[in-house]
Design a protein around this motif. Structure first.
Motif, mmCIF file in Angstrom:
data_model
loop_
_atom_site.group_PDB
_atom_site.id
_atom_site.type_symbol
_atom_site.label_atom_id
_atom_site.label_comp_id
_atom_site.label_asym_id
_atom_site.label_seq_id
_atom_site.Cartn_x
_atom_site.Cartn_y
_atom_site.Cartn_z
ATOM 1 N N SER A 13 -10.647 20.385 -13.446
ATOM 2 C CA SER A 13 -9.413 19.630 -13.660
ATOM 3 C C SER A 13 -9.664 18.323 -14.396
ATOM 4 O O SER A 13 -8.894 17.931 -15.272
ATOM 5 C CB SER A 13 -8.711 19.351 -12.323
ATOM 6 N N GLU A 15 -4.616 22.309 -9.190
ATOM 7 C CA GLU A 15 -4.891 21.165 -10.059
ATOM 8 C C GLU A 15 -5.744 21.562 -11.266
ATOM 9 O O GLU A 15 -5.525 21.098 -12.385
ATOM 10 C CB GLU A 15 -5.604 20.096 -9.233
ATOM 11 N N THR A 24 -4.013 21.458 -15.236
ATOM 12 C CA THR A 24 -4.537 20.499 -16.215
ATOM 13 C C THR A 24 -5.138 21.217 -17.420
ATOM 14 O O THR A 24 -5.011 20.748 -18.557
ATOM 15 C CB THR A 24 -5.582 19.579 -15.574
ATOM 16 N N TYR A 84 -1.403 24.774 -3.341
ATOM 17 C CA TYR A 84 -2.589 24.160 -3.942
ATOM 18 C C TYR A 84 -3.755 25.135 -3.985
ATOM 19 O O TYR A 84 -4.645 25.015 -4.823
ATOM 20 C CB TYR A 84 -2.974 22.909 -3.146
ATOM 21 N N SER A 95 0.811 15.091 -9.588
ATOM 22 C CA SER A 95 0.738 16.217 -8.662
ATOM 23 C C SER A 95 0.640 17.527 -9.430
ATOM 24 O O SER A 95 1.186 17.682 -10.535
ATOM 25 C CB SER A 95 1.974 16.242 -7.757
ATOM 26 N N SER A 96 -0.054 18.481 -8.819
ATOM 27 C CA SER A 96 -0.250 19.768 -9.487
ATOM 28 C C SER A 96 1.074 20.482 -9.734
ATOM 29 O O SER A 96 1.240 21.162 -10.751
ATOM 30 C CB SER A 96 -1.188 20.644 -8.661
#
Length: 700
Positions: free
Chosen positions: A439, A498, A502, A544, A566-567
């Motif tokens: 990430s 995450e 990203t 998550y 935040s993811s």
């Protein structure tokens, strides 16, 4: 790994080994995380997190100590020295507990849960994060840094409580576990309307009460840089003609760039400032900060043409390339706050600070100007005669005072900093955490892409492609799942949401500057994998953790934007943009529902949802899909991409395209740009001037 990085890691581990005469070795010796390896010769019988350890704890009915930190954490090192290297403390820990050490950067899924737990228990959190839990992992006590006596007293009391009143401890842990589930629930919203622009204005107005309009950032100390805050406010201010907000963003970015939190000698940003003027940093340097700030300053440069912002981008990338880039093309995680001082002792900031006498001796006749420029005076004094370089005046002001030209001033300061860097490099360098996290590499890749897009240095594109190819080669599996971690040529740990979001975001951005559909298609494959294995049909959000991974106390749903967005907010924006390219997939419906699920909190806490707020602007203002087709598509795309137009997505190809946005657009011997909104395209145009008219921007 380069020889310099290898020698720094080896030197540190040698120091650690020698400091305890290698009397003890625990199970962490088999790990790759530098943070875990730092504890491999503690007398504490540390174990790494894993199902076998939890199974053994339940079999033996022993409480767990779960101690969480990271390699660049100053107070983690302090507690290790005072407690975990102490034989008496180790005897208490080993006698009554099974002891688990966790690198929070490797296992943010575990860290999230126990950080929520300690905040429920005590109202505050931080690292080192020390949890005492039942054998099944449910917590019932938590604390951060504790000195030796306090730590041993707490452990003896808790061990006694579990032995003598087990039912009470189990009930408390059960109640806490229920609370951990409850605070993480996201209810699917039945709202028919999206958060409006009028509501957004009220939310930002409420938020502005916390702005420090003189020194930038928020009115508090310590001061964190919070890239997603200033990124949204830059977007909002430019798209909605809010000059007062743009001035606040400019003040914030300028003060951060002038402050000691930015390393004027070597480039790059430290973690945060302990004071209100961005002066004295917590000296650790993290990849995730520098990746996000590279992106932010590149965008700010495109929006304002402020040369200070360009210099920050150039200096930050130079630092990352020199200190954090591995030979594989991946980026390492961090540099420690601590380094060896002149007495051979670890001290925070020792590598970075200067005494006045040192600077006079090194700079000679340039010292008078340098001391004005970087405040070698009471304003720049830190402690014990040490100075942290900080600016508070413009080049014009300093040049006028000393009767020289601005260009001469810049040249002399550049030469002085270059000389100081050579001298500083003779000092023992901060310790390096050389694990590579997916990430954080995604964030740095996005920073490099934005730097190339808005500044244009070809070297930034080359770095970006090296990193993207590393991620493709080492971190993406055959089924388009990801690894979280890479170290010593080996990828380990299944990735978290995450990591996916990203990398998807970075691949989308990389497509916009290369028009290479490989990155677009890879991003879509990763997106579809997350939809299959992370999506929660009950809430309409994304967990998550994957459904393929070991079950923890809960499957967290991350919605609040923090130092890293935040993811779920990054995912929602990815879905929104992917819907423009692949409208048949239903991505847009998912993004809109996700936004509705969290918008009830925007008015109360806009700063906690700053990345989500981009979507409010995307939905209520025109979002431009700009398709460029023809022989000169790359050159035209480059020129269009230089403008700061956050509410847009670029696509391009030389002839007939394969994605919907590019189909049936080609006209022989012409390069045409189609500006589309919601898939409906205006008449094609051939010049940049006409593109800007379609996008309602002034001509440059």
């Amino acid at each position: 790994m380069s020889k310099s990085h290898l020698s720094r890691t080896q030197k540190f581990l040698t120091l650690k080994t020698n400091s305890v005469a290698n009397e003890h070795t625990n199970a962490l010796i088999h790990e790759t995380s530098p943070y875990l390896l730092q504890h491999a010769h503690n007398p504490v019988n540390w174990e790494a997190w894993g199902p076998k350890v939890l199974e053994r704890a339940q079999r033996e009915d022993k409480l767990l100590i779960i101690s969480i930190g990271y390699a660049a954490c100053h107070w983690c090192h302090v507690m290790e020295k005072e407690c975990f290297e102490n034989e008496d403390v180790a005897q208490v820990m080993n006698g009554h507990f099974i002891n688990i050490k966790i690198d929070r950067e490797e296992r943010p899924d575990v860290d999230q849960i126990y950080m929520d737990a300690i905040q429920m228990i005590s109202g505050q959190g931080g690292w080192p994060l020390n949890i005492v839990a039942l054998p099944d992992g449910r917590p019932f006590w938590g604390g951060t840094y504790l000195p030796k006596e306090g730590w041993t007293n707490v452990l003896q009391q808790l061990a006694g409580l579990y032995k003598n009143d087990k039912d009470r401890v189990v009930q408390y842990a059960a109640d806490l576990a229920n609370g951990l589930h409850a605070i993480n629930l996201v209810e699917p919203s039945k709202d028919t309307e999206l958060f409006s622009l009028e509501q957004l204005e009220d939310a930002v107005q409420n938020w502005s009460g916390h702005f420090d309009t003189f020194l930038g950032g928020h009115k508090r100390a310590p001061k964190f840089m919070m890239p997603n805050h200033w990124d949204f406010l830059l977007h909002y201010a430019t798209n909605n003609n809010k000059p007062e907000l743009l001035e606040f963003v400019d003040t914030t970015l300028t003060r951060m760039a002038y402050g000691g939190i930015y390393d004027h000698v070597g480039g790059g940003f430290s973690r945060y400032a302990v004071d209100i003027k961005w002066h004295v940093p917590h000296f650790e340097k993290m990849l995730y900060d520098n990746g996000q700030l590279t992106s932010l300053y590149a965008k700010a440069y495109a929006a304002t043409k402020n040369e200070t912002y360009k210099a920050v981008v150039e200096g930050t990338i130079a630092f990352v390339k020199e200190e954090l880039m591995g030979e594989s093309g991946g980026f390492y995680s961090s540099l420690d706050a601590d380094s060896l001082d002149g007495n051979g002792e670890l001290e925070e900031g020792a590598f970075y600070v200067w005494t006045k006498e040192e600077l006079i001796g090194l700079l000679g006749t340039d010292f008078d100007i340098f001391q004005d420029y970087y405040n070698i005076n009471s304003y720049g004094l830190w402690e014990e005669e040490n100075y942290v370089l900080i600016r508070d005046k413009s080049d014009v002001e300093i040049a006028k005072k000393h009767g020289i030209s601005v260009s001469d001033l810049k040249k002399r300061m550049k030469n002085a900093l270059s000389f100081l860097k050579k001298e500083r490099n003779k000092r023992p360098k901060p310790r390096l955490d050389d694990k590579i996290l997916t990430s954080w590499n995604g964030l740095m890749l996005k920073g490099l892409v934005d730097a190339f897009r808005y500044i244009g240095h070809k070297a930034y594109l080359e770095l970006a492609l090296q990193n993207a190819e590393f991620l493709e080669r080492e971190m993406i599996k055959e089924d388009f799942s990801l690894y979280r971690n890479h170290k010593n040529g080996k990828s380990t740990i299944n990735a978290f949401l995450e990591d996916y979001v990203t990398v998807i975001e970075a691949f989308l951005a990389l497509y916009e500057i290369t028009f290479d559909e490989k990155w677009l298609n890879l991003g879509k494959k990763l997106l579809d994998h997350t939809r299959l294995h992370f999506f929660d049909g009950d809430s309409g959000m994304f967990f998550y953790t994957s459904d393929k991974d070991q079950s923890l106390i809960r499957r967290s749903i991350e919605t609040n934007d923090n130092v890293i967005s935040s993811s779920n907010s990054i995912m929602a924006i990815n879905l929104f943009k992917m819907d423009k390219i692949f409208p048949e997939e239903g991505y847009g419906h998912l993004a809109k529902q996700m936004l509705k699920n969290v918008q009830k909190d925007f008015l109360r806490s806009a700063h906690g949802f700053s990345n989500w707020l981009h979507l409010v602007l995307f939905y209520h203002l025109d979002f431009y899909e700009i398709a460029i087709v023809g022989e000169d598509y790359e050159a035209m795309g480059m020129e269009i991409g230089k403008r700061y137009v956050p509410n847009s997505f670029l696509a391009g190809c030389p002839k007939e395209g394969r994605i919907e946005l590019l189909k049936n657009r080609y006209v022989k011997d012409k390069t045409l740009a189609y500006v589309c909104i919601e898939g409906a395209c205006k008449l094609p145009v051939e010049t940049l001037e006409d593109v800007w008219k379609e996008v309602l921007l002034p001509l440059e």
